[in-house]
Design an enzyme around this catalytic site. Sequence first.
Site, PDB file in Angstrom:
ATOM      1  CG  HIS A 144      -1.612  -1.133   1.333  1.00  0.00           C
ATOM      2  ND1 HIS A 144      -3.391  -1.109   0.202  1.00  0.00           N
ATOM      3  CD2 HIS A 144      -1.817  -2.111   1.793  1.00  0.00           C
ATOM      4  CE1 HIS A 144      -3.781  -1.916   0.470  1.00  0.00           C
ATOM      5  NE2 HIS A 144      -3.062  -2.908   1.303  1.00  0.00           N
ATOM      6  CG  ASP A 196       7.034   6.836 -23.669  1.00  0.00           C
ATOM      7  OD1 ASP A 196       7.932   7.629 -23.017  1.00  0.00           O
ATOM      8  OD2 ASP A 196       6.137   8.115 -24.652  1.00  0.00           O
TER       9      ASP A 196
END
Length: 104
Positions: free
Chosen positions: A20, A28
Amino acid sequence: MAIDPVIHAELIYVLMLMGHGDELVICDVNRPAQTIARQTTYGKLVDVSGCGVARAAEAILSLFPLHTFVEAPVKRMKVVGDSEKQMPIFLTIQSVIDAAQGNR
């Protein structure tokens, strides 16, 4: 349920290490990914080249649910020089997120 073939062993390992509050960057080749990755707990880049950012996000979100208790479980870079500009990939990724959340 079969695991998406985009998800390879190293990526599964990294996802399993996350807890968490941990963050995952899907980017990219134009992002300084190696530099960012060196500063993480895992310490190196996990490469899923060849499938595209949207496809990678789709595969990852099939195993990695987004937190619903935080204000912004997904963030994106802003366009340099025009922070309000919407690039086509933004809508594509939003549709992947919506599908993963059941908001088709």
